[in-house]
Design a protein around this motif. Structure first.
Motif, PDB file in Angstrom:
ATOM      1  N   PRO A   1       0.839  -1.214   0.000  1.00  0.00           N
ATOM      2  CA  PRO A   1       0.000   0.000   0.000  1.00  0.00           C
ATOM      3  C   PRO A   1       0.865   1.251   0.000  1.00  0.00           C
ATOM      4  N   VAL A   2       1.435   1.560  -1.152  1.00  0.00           N
ATOM      5  CA  VAL A   2       2.417   2.648  -1.232  1.00  0.00           C
ATOM      6  C   VAL A   2       1.799   3.979  -0.824  1.00  0.00           C
ATOM      7  N   GLN A   3       0.593   4.251  -1.329  1.00  0.00           N
ATOM      8  CA  GLN A   3      -0.018   5.542  -1.040  1.00  0.00           C
ATOM      9  C   GLN A   3      -0.294   5.704   0.443  1.00  0.00           C
ATOM     10  N   ARG A   4      -0.745   4.628   1.094  1.00  0.00           N
ATOM     11  CA  ARG A   4      -1.007   4.718   2.530  1.00  0.00           C
ATOM     12  C   ARG A   4       0.289   4.961   3.297  1.00  0.00           C
ATOM     13  N   GLN A   5       1.357   4.287   2.878  1.00  0.00           N
ATOM     14  CA  GLN A   5       2.638   4.496   3.544  1.00  0.00           C
ATOM     15  C   GLN A   5       3.115   5.936   3.380  1.00  0.00           C
ATOM     16  N   LEU A   6       2.902   6.484   2.175  1.00  0.00           N
ATOM     17  CA  LEU A   6       3.286   7.877   1.947  1.00  0.00           C
ATOM     18  C   LEU A   6       2.471   8.824   2.818  1.00  0.00           C
ATOM     19  N   ASP A   7       1.148   8.521   2.919  1.00  0.00           N
ATOM     20  CA  ASP A   7       0.288   9.362   3.755  1.00  0.00           C
ATOM     21  C   ASP A   7       0.736   9.314   5.213  1.00  0.00           C
ATOM     22  N   GLU A   8       1.053   8.116   5.693  1.00  0.00           N
ATOM     23  CA  GLU A   8       1.456   7.985   7.088  1.00  0.00           C
ATOM     24  C   GLU A   8       2.809   8.654   7.337  1.00  0.00           C
ATOM     25  N   ALA A   9       3.724   8.515   6.350  1.00  0.00           N
ATOM     26  CA  ALA A   9       5.015   9.173   6.509  1.00  0.00           C
ATOM     27  C   ALA A   9       4.862  10.684   6.533  1.00  0.00           C
ATOM     28  N   ARG A  10       3.962  11.186   5.658  1.00  0.00           N
ATOM     29  CA  ARG A  10       3.739  12.627   5.633  1.00  0.00           C
ATOM     30  C   ARG A  10       3.086  13.085   6.929  1.00  0.00           C
ATOM     31  N   ALA A  11       2.194  12.259   7.475  1.00  0.00           N
ATOM     32  CA  ALA A  11       1.527  12.630   8.730  1.00  0.00           C
ATOM     33  C   ALA A  11       2.524  12.704   9.878  1.00  0.00           C
ATOM     34  N   LEU A  12       3.523  11.817   9.851  1.00  0.00           N
ATOM     35  CA  LEU A  12       4.530  11.849  10.911  1.00  0.00           C
ATOM     36  C   LEU A  12       5.359  13.131  10.870  1.00  0.00           C
ATOM     37  N   LEU A  13       5.462  13.697   9.673  1.00  0.00           N
ATOM     38  CA  LEU A  13       6.230  14.927   9.530  1.00  0.00           C
ATOM     39  C   LEU A  13       5.459  16.162   9.989  1.00  0.00           C
ATOM     40  N   GLU A  14       4.132  16.012  10.108  1.00  0.00           N
ATOM     41  CA  GLU A  14       3.341  17.155  10.543  1.00  0.00           C
ATOM     42  C   GLU A  14       3.673  17.471  12.009  1.00  0.00           C
ATOM     43  N   SER A  15       3.934  18.685  12.270  1.00  0.00           N
ATOM     44  CA  SER A  15       4.301  19.086  13.628  1.00  0.00           C
ATOM     45  C   SER A  15       3.150  19.837  14.271  1.00  0.00           C
TER      46      SER A  15
END
Length: 225
Positions: free
Chosen positions: A83-97
């Motif tokens: 699930p590449v898109q989900r992984q990208l979404d989760e990685a981007r969410a982790l970057l949100e401060s």
């Protein structure tokens, strides 16, 4: 003496023994041509035979591997899709401060409950939230969590709620009755965190039956899978 000769290549009338010489020559030529055709056919058959068995001739005699009689060859299983898109979404969410230093006071409506609505959202939205016009679909209870744990839990909860299409949720932050000085430690922080979440359209203090001063009712942007 008169004789007639008929072959594939010539037709000669023989009137005397002297005329036999051309006959012999014609017969020899016909025989040579026939022999050449047969030789060519045999050569073609030989070449076809060699081509059919080229692999066997190249590797020589072979023998089956011992102990393979009962072996079963299983079909290779394809790996599960990633699930590449989900992984990208989760990685981007982790970057949100979500900053604890964010000044939320200028963004809250000046009323007794300090409600919030994103720019462009009308006052009728917060009025409907206070009146219970929006049905609460899910809630998050932050009681007992440390600040870092509560911040992470809130961010994950809002992302998941928005992704699954929920519109109205409740965040229970508590009234601070068990805190030093009976000050609600998480209340201000939760307001500060929610204002920084792009999924949040508005929030108000919950009605007494929904938790009162110990909870917020939050309206989310339309989302979905």
């Amino acid at each position: 003496m008169t004789a007639a000769f008929d072959s594939r290549s010539a037709s000669i009338a023989v009137r005397s023994f002297a005329d036999l010489k051309p006959v012999r020559r014609a017969l020899a030529e016909a025989a040579a041509q026939q022999a050449e055709r047969e030789r060519a056919a045999q050569e073609a058959a030989r070449r076809a035979q060699i081509e059919r068995h080229l692999f066997a001739h190249s590797i020589g005699p072979v023998q089956p591997i011992k102990g393979q009689e009962g072996r079963r060859w299983h079909r290779q299983e394809l790996p599960e899709p990633v699930p590449v898109q989900r992984q990208l979404d989760e990685a981007r969410a982790l970057l949100e401060s979500i900053s604890d230093e964010f000044d939320v006071s200028t963004l809250l409506d000046v009323d007794d409950q300090l409600s919030y609505r994103r720019p462009g959202v009308g006052l009728d939205v917060t009025r409907k939230l206070r009146s219970g016009a929006w049905s609460i679909q899910r809630q998050l209870d932050l009681h007992g969590l440390r600040t870092d744990e509560a911040r992470e839990a809130l961010g994950e909860f809002i992302r998941l709620a928005h992704r699954t299409g929920l519109r109205c949720v409740r965040i229970v932050h508590g009234k601070g009755l068990g805190s030093p000085g009976r000050v609600p430690v998480l209340k201000g922080r939760v307001q500060r965190w929610l204002v920084q979440k792009k999924e949040v359209l508005a929030f108000v203090q919950a009605r007494p039956l929904d938790g009162g001063a110990g909870a917020l009712v939050v309206l989310l942007q339309p989302g979905g899978r």
